[in-house]
Write an enzyme that holds these catalytic residues in place. Structure first.
Site, PDB file in Angstrom:
ATOM      1  N   GLU A 286     -37.650 -59.650  -4.434  1.00  0.00           N
ATOM      2  CA  GLU A 286     -36.669 -58.812  -3.745  1.00  0.00           C
ATOM      3  C   GLU A 286     -35.305 -59.510  -3.694  1.00  0.00           C
ATOM      4  O   GLU A 286     -34.260 -58.868  -3.804  1.00  0.00           O
ATOM      5  CB  GLU A 286     -37.192 -58.479  -2.332  1.00  0.00           C
ATOM      6  N   GLU A 289     -33.805 -59.253  -7.027  1.00  0.00           N
ATOM      7  CA  GLU A 289     -33.378 -57.856  -7.217  1.00  0.00           C
ATOM      8  C   GLU A 289     -32.016 -57.640  -6.548  1.00  0.00           C
ATOM      9  O   GLU A 289     -31.115 -57.017  -7.115  1.00  0.00           O
ATOM     10  CB  GLU A 289     -34.429 -56.892  -6.644  1.00  0.00           C
ATOM     11  N   CYS A 306     -41.126 -53.221   2.549  1.00  0.00           N
ATOM     12  CA  CYS A 306     -42.419 -53.775   2.990  1.00  0.00           C
ATOM     13  C   CYS A 306     -43.175 -52.855   3.931  1.00  0.00           C
ATOM     14  O   CYS A 306     -44.364 -53.020   4.129  1.00  0.00           O
ATOM     15  CB  CYS A 306     -42.222 -55.087   3.724  1.00  0.00           C
TER      16      CYS A 306
END
Ligand code: SF4
Ligand code: SF4
Ligand code: SF4
Ligand code: FES
Lengths: 589, 108
Positions: A286, A289, A306
């Protein structure tokens, strides 16, 4: 604010104007029983005081009728009596009426022992049910993989409606009909699964009876453990590390990680892993990203992914904002496929025989694991005999029941360690359990990856705590990265409306947790889960973070190992196959 | 009188918002007992329970609808006792037959 002086059971008490009789009595040291009243529904400013049960009634001098103390403000000079024969008789008869329309099968009821209706009847010495008559008889709704509804045990207190409509703004439940035939049901009388319900379970946390409970999947796990052909692995979510102990008499927020591992080994799991490990993996994916989106003018702000209740919320109500959601799977859904690929390979186990169980604080995780697209391992091996990435999800409450069933003396267990390969978790992963934690963990890693420097201070206090919406900013190589954190879907909705209106463009990253307080307040956690408990559990989470030797995800040696041996790099080909996902627009809008 | 109570409880049931227990369940239970007056199957115990119900529902309902239902039954039990007794015995000589006009007002 002016003060009001009144007399309660002979005691003079002075309280601010607007205080309820119930609160004034508390101050006077008088306890008035309540059933439907709930001071805080998830967050401090959400109150439930519809006055449905009429158990808290008291006598006010000069008034012929009784008044409900939970929602009646005090008046100057009031003289109140809380346990006259008239009051006691009314309370008892009101409870008897409730019981006369209730399927009373306490010994086999999922709430047996933690039922508020049971408790109040004991407290008020109810010894008979005089009224008898017609009883409601509705079918049980088990359409949702997460939530079971048994309307025959509903007392129409409407707490669930407040949780769903006011706290979560999902508004999936309604009070329908009049008089005796009225019912609390999913909107439109549909099975729950067909409504906009996001499976967050906040309704189950506040329901005083067994009218709304989590789906019980414990039997599937007992069977899997007993099956000699199955290699059963289990993972434990960060938020469970500080909550399971409550059920066994330990103080709220106690770190019981080592005991939980010991208990799981005694239950017979073949390997015990930590979702903290895959939370660290999530941060890698993440975080990269986010860096990628910032560098390449991607869609910003990026949303965390999440919390499965939150994901369904976006799909239902803000499908236009789906591109903002990180494509990363949740830590639960990252560990599953890795167990059936990397771990299977390393250990030489046929992935067809691997059975993955999760211990989660969350009812929505059951829904998440059941999503059709969550079968990456099967696709990876191109083998239809490989089952779902995560086979069974148990909530904290279900694990507690299994530990009891097995007769394990939990509070006195020695600490044991997770198994290697997917057992190491950092402090950054631990704080995933509290609101703001994913954000803080991401910042700890992103800062060091982007700047190449060591973070001077690991703690991002600004994003911690029970405030609904929090923000922080960090300078990374001249770029000020701005982040927002919200918990509860009501707070999330406030942010989403702003984004839809074109605001918040200069923010980079938004963490949303569907449940108040984050996962420690998840819909599958021990009951009761009050605001006070949420706060103590949050404290426990940060204490454990401080204690752990490694506190940054990218420094986790087992995470470094999987990238070296298997995944190669974050956002790489295998990562995309196994660790990333896509979303489905739903809803009517 | 017993019929009027029955109508009134019907009205309460149909209009009860169902928020509070005494009005939602209590008026139903009262009605179930009142119906027993008609065929004379009501016991002394049920009659005294009916009185307790009326008292409690009149005093502890959330709004005036439930309170009225309780008070109406209490009133009837107190002041129209001979009419009810006659009903129970199956010899309701003094009963005013239910007036359809009255019924339509109550059922609105
Ligand atoms: S909901 Fe409570 S009172 Fe009702 S059957 Fe279950 S344990 Fe008993
Ligand atoms: S699970 Fe959540 S969304 Fe579904 S009905 Fe309950 S509170 Fe509402
Ligand atoms: S389902 Fe539970 S919380 Fe909701 S109204 Fe019924 S008893 Fe209350
Ligand atoms: S607690 Fe006050 S009416 Fe239920």
């Amino acid at each position: 604010m002016a003060n009001v002086t009144l007399t309660i059971d002979g005691q003079k008490v002075t309280v601010p104007e607007g205080t309820t009789i119930l609160k004034a009595a508390e101050k006077a040291g008088v306890k008035i029983p309540t059933l439907c009243f709930l001071e805080h529904v998830g967050l401090r400013h959400i109150k439930h005081d519809v006055g449905a049960c009429r158990v808290c009634v008291v006598e006010v001098e000069g008034k012929k009728d009784l008044v409900s103390s939970c929602n009646t403000p005090v008046e100057e000079g009031m003289v109140i009596r809380t346990h006259t024969p008239k009051v006691i008789a009314a309370r008892k008869l009101n409870l008897e009426m409730m019981l006369s329309d209730h399927h009373l099968d306490c010994p086999t009821c999922p709430k047996n022992g933690i039922c508020e209706l049971q408790a109040i009847c004991a407290e008020l010495n109810v010894r008979q049910i005089r009224p008898q008559g017609e009883k409601k008889d509705f079918p049980i709704d088990d359409s949702s993989p997460s939530i079971m509804r048994n309307p025959n045990k509903c007392i129409l207190c409407q707490r669930c409606i407040t949780a769903c409509k006011v706290l979560q703004t999902v508004d999936a439940l309604e009070l329908y009909g009049n008089g005796f035939d009225a019912v609390v049901r999913p909107k439109g009388g549909l099975p729950l699964i067909e409504t906009q319900c996001v499976a967050c379970g906040q309704c189950a946390l506040v329901c005083p009876t067994a009218a709304i409970v989590e789906k019980d999947d414990t039997w599937k796990v007992w069977e899997a453990i007993a099956d000699p052909n199955k290699h059963v692995v289990v993972q434990t979510a960060p938020a469970t590390h500080v909550t399971i102990g409550e059920a066994f008499g330990l103080p709220v927020g106690t770190d019981i990680t080592g005991k939980m591992v010991a208990a799981l080994k005694r239950l017979g799991f073949d390997a015990v892993f930590d979702t903290n490990w895959s939370a660290d993996l999530t941060i890698m994916e993440e975080g990269y990203e986010l860096i990628h989106r910032i560098k390449n003018n991607g869609v910003l702000p990026q949303f965390t992914s999440c919390s499965p209740g939150w994901i369904k919320f976006v799909e239902e109500f803000y499908p236009d904002l789906i591109p903002h959601i990180s494509s990363c799977k949740s830590p639960q859904q990252m560990l599953g496929p890795i167990a059936k690929t990397y771990y299977a390979e390393k250990k030489g186990i046929n992935p067809e025989n691997i059975f993955v169980v999760s211990i989660m604080p969350c009812t929505a995780k059951k829904y998440e694991a059941a999503r059709p697209e969550m079968n990456a391992a099967s696709k990876y091996w191109n083998n239809p005999n490989i089952t779902r990435d995560v086979d069974v999800v148990l909530t904290s409450r279900e694990l507690i029941r299994m530990i009891r069933e097995a007769g394990i003396d939990f509070a006195n267990l020695p600490d044991e360690k997770y198994d290697p390969i997917m057992g190491e978790g950092t402090g950054a992963a631990q704080i995933f359990g509290a609101t703001g934690g994913v954000m803080e963990a991401a910042l700890r890693t992103a800062y060091e990856v982007v700047t190449g420097k060591t973070l001077p201070r690991l703690d991002f206090e600004d994003v911690r705590g029970m405030k609904d919406i929090k923000e922080a900013s960090v300078n990374m190589n001249g770029v000020t990265v701005k982040v927002l954190v919200a918990h509860s879907l009501g707070a999330a909705r406030q942010l989403m409306d702003k984004i839809r209106a074109g605001e918040l463009k200069d923010y980079h990253f938004i963490e949303i947790m569907a449940c108040p307080g984050g996962c420690i307040g998840g819909g599958g956690q021990p009951i009761p889960t009050t605001v006070e408990e949420r706060e103590l559990r949050i404290k426990g989470i940060y204490e454990r973070d401080k204690k752990l030797p490694i506190r940054k995800s990218h420094e986790n040696p087992e995470i470094q190992a999987i990238y070296k041996e298997f995944l190669k790099e974050p956002l790489g080909h295998k990562s995309h196959q196994l660790l990333h996902t896509h979303y489905t627009p739903r809803g009517k809008k | 009188m017993a019929e009027i109570i029955d109508f009134f409880l019907d009205y309460t049931q149909q209009n009860s918002c169902a928020e509070c227990i005494p009005c939602r369940i209590g008026t139903k239970r009262m009605q179930e007992i009142v119906k027993k007056i008609f065929n004379g199957s009501i016991s002394d115990r049920e009659l005294s329970l009916l009185y307790d119900f009326a008292e409690d529902i009149g005093a502890s309902s959330k709004c005036d609808l439930g309170k009225m239902a309780g008070k109406a039954v209490k009133f009837a039990l107190q002041y129209c006792k001979n009419d009810i007794d006659a009903h129970i015995k199956g010899s309701c000589g003094h009963t005013i037959p239910a007036n359809p006009g009255w019924q339509s007002i109550m059922m609105k």
